[in-house]
Design a protein around this motif. Structure first.
Motif, PDB file in Angstrom:
ATOM      1  N   GLY A 111       0.807  -1.207   0.000  1.00 29.61           N
ATOM      2  CA  GLY A 111       0.000   0.000   0.000  1.00 29.61           C
ATOM      3  C   GLY A 111       0.841   1.257   0.000  1.00 29.61           C
ATOM      4  O   GLY A 111       0.552   2.213  -0.731  1.00 29.61           O
ATOM      5  N   GLY A 171      -8.270   3.252  -0.684  1.00 29.17           N
ATOM      6  CA  GLY A 171      -8.226   2.403   0.500  1.00 29.17           C
ATOM      7  C   GLY A 171      -9.329   2.750   1.485  1.00 29.17           C
ATOM      8  O   GLY A 171      -9.909   1.866   2.132  1.00 29.17           O
ATOM      9  N   GLY A 212      -8.067  -2.553   3.382  1.00 25.51           N
ATOM     10  CA  GLY A 212      -8.259  -1.106   3.301  1.00 25.51           C
ATOM     11  C   GLY A 212      -7.422  -0.356   4.312  1.00 25.51           C
ATOM     12  O   GLY A 212      -6.816   0.671   4.001  1.00 25.51           O
ATOM     13  N   VAL A 236      -3.768   0.052   3.403  1.00 22.08           N
ATOM     14  CA  VAL A 236      -3.498   1.093   2.411  1.00 22.08           C
ATOM     15  C   VAL A 236      -3.501   2.471   3.062  1.00 22.08           C
ATOM     16  O   VAL A 236      -2.614   3.295   2.815  1.00 22.08           O
ATOM     17  CB  VAL A 236      -4.541   1.026   1.274  1.00 22.08           C
ATOM     18  CG1 VAL A 236      -4.376   2.220   0.321  1.00 22.08           C
ATOM     19  CG2 VAL A 236      -4.399  -0.282   0.493  1.00 22.08           C
TER      20      VAL A 236
END
Length: 487
Positions: free
Chosen positions: A69, A85, A115, A118
């Motif tokens: 990420g 993200g 998510g 990131v």
């Protein structure tokens, strides 16, 4: 901090708001689930052991994709990747709240972890780039305080939501926060990149597979034991792949994690200290919340309140940490934080018994909380200041990876000690396992103190710099003076 553009044209105040809200949301989510596990187990009708994967699934994907990420943000744009993200995390939170089975919940939690992997490192990178150097310590102090506040409120909010509403709302609460942050990010964040970088697909795959093997082995120890073929196989495989990753990074022209950074003693010390602090903290929080509920008989909400002398202390101590950092430098303040944490865990270990009064635990909780308050923001600032500006994105990803590995390692090691020497059979049996686990947690924090003291004293030039004739330190990539403060 005035509402003026930072060195990159980014608005420092709004970047701090967006970064702070995001780190608060993600850090809070990682803790409230532990409090809710018994309620989830009862509602979904599955075993509590199976539902541990609602924590492990998040930890696994979060650890695996942190480096990727951060690298994607550097290459494709930190604002763009951060917002993507955030959409993933918010959508997965809604899916978790709507889950009607353990499998669906675990899958949603795994996507949540992706998510979070990131957005978390990019909050620190976006903030570091946006805020001028003279105000960066204050901004990172606020960022660290919000992270500490999430730790403080995690057990409390989790207990209150589960007890007064329902467990689904520990996930629903992320949705409005995520939407607000997304709108603010689209409106106020400016784009920043590291334009001269290119993707390292081989390195990305290798580090992801290696971290997966190690973390999967760690989170599987409570179910299968350290000596099982599954655990040893994944652990050995992960370590071999990580060795291949290091070999590849040493030879490729565009590494995702330049190995030269580890030649910087300060960079290595910061990451070692982060791993050890999070191992001690998360390992004991996992056991102590169970002790308060299962042995001392507190409700989830009461347990959250009783933990406040430890978890809320970072909010109180954060301003003091900023003042001490200005006088002593980050290195000594971080070391003091780890020392306080070790003392607090040692106090808890020395006094715990099946009939321990809560008042006898308070000094240990306070000492541990002071340690967290002295640790969070100074270590974040130090992690950014010991590398050149072009490496701050990947440095943030690396530091977050070491933290998450530390959390997984701490839960695995301390739980293993607990189950080997004690168990859930009776209050005394629980204490027989908790006491040595707390002593080991104290030792881990003390080892972190020694690790950070290995960093050089005073100002530390980033590993990617060169000394010019005037005696100043020049950034060999960007041709300007990199930001740094005393370490």
């Amino acid at each position: 901090m005035t509402d003026r553009s930072g060195p990159s044209g980014m608005n420092p105040v709004w970047t701090l708001v967006v970064s702070g809200l995001t780190v608060f949301m993600a850090a809070l989510d990682n803790l409230v689930v532990i409090t809710a596990l018994p309620a989830i187990q009862k509602d979904l009708g599955t075993s509590l052991q199976d539902l541990e994967w609602t924590v492990n699934g998040y930890t696994l994907t979060f650890s695996v994709f942190l480096m990727a990420g951060a690298a994607a943000g550097d290459r494709f744009g930190r604002r763009r990747v951060f917002l993507a993200g955030l959409v993933v995390f918010t959508g997965a939170s809604a899916a978790a709240a709507l889950s009607d089975s353990a499998d669906a919940l675990i899958a949603a939690r795994a996507v949540q972890g992706l998510g979070a992997a990131v957005v978390m490192p990019l909050t620190l990178t976006l903030l570091t780039v946006a805020v001028p150097e003279r105000r960066r310590g204050v901004a990172l102090g606020v960022w660290g305080a919000l992270s500490g506040l999430a730790v403080a409120l995690g057990p409390l909010i989790g207990g209150a939501v589960v007890e007064k509403i329902s467990w689904e709302w520990i996930f629903w609460v992320n949705v409005p926060i995520g939407v607000v942050v997304l709108v603010l990010g689209l409106w106020k964040l400016a784009e920043s990149t590291r334009p001269d970088t290119s993707l390292d697909p081989v390195g990305t795959v290798l580090v992801s597979l290696g971290v997966f093997g190690v973390v999967y082995a760690l989170v599987s120890t409570t179910e299968h034991g350290w000596s099982s073929g599954r655990v040893l196989g994944f652990l050995a495989g992960g370590l071999v792949v990580l060795a291949l990753f290091v070999a590849w990074e040493l030879r490729t022209a565009e590494p995702m994690l330049p190995m030269r950074l580890f030649g910087n003693r300060a960079f290595s010390a910061v990451n070692a200290a982060s791993l050890l602090m999070f191992a001690a903290m998360f390992g004991l929080v996992f056991l102590l919340t169970q002790f308060m509920q299962n042995i001392q008989g507190f409700s989830p909400l009461e347990a959250g309140v009783k933990m406040l002398p430890w978890t809320a202390m970072p909010v109180v101590v954060a301003p003091l940490a900023a003042l001490l950092t200005a006088r002593l430098g980050n290195r000594l303040v971080v070391a003091a934080g780890l020392l306080f944490e070790a003392a607090g865990l040692g106090w808890l270990a020395s006094g715990v018994s099946a009939d321990t009064a809560y008042a006898d635990q308070v000094p240990g909780l306070v000492l541990g909380g002071i340690g967290l308050g002295l640790f969070f923001s100074p270590v974040a600032e130090m992690a950014m200041n010991v590398v050149a500006p072009r490496d701050q994105g990947i440095a943030s990803g690396a530091n977050n990876t070491f933290r998450e590995l530390g959390g997984a390692l701490g839960v695995a090691v301390l739980t293993s000690v607990f189950t080997t020497l004690g168990g859930y059979g009776s209050p005394q049996e629980f204490v027989d396992g908790l006491r040595p686990a707390a002593w080991i947690g104290s030792g881990i924090a003390a080892a972190g103190c020694l690790a950070i003291l290995m960093a050089p004293r005073g100002r530390t030039a980033p590993a990617d710099t060169k000394v010019i004739s005037s005696g100043a330190v020049e950034d060999s990539y960007q041709g300007n003076l990199p930001s740094r403060s005393p370490n």
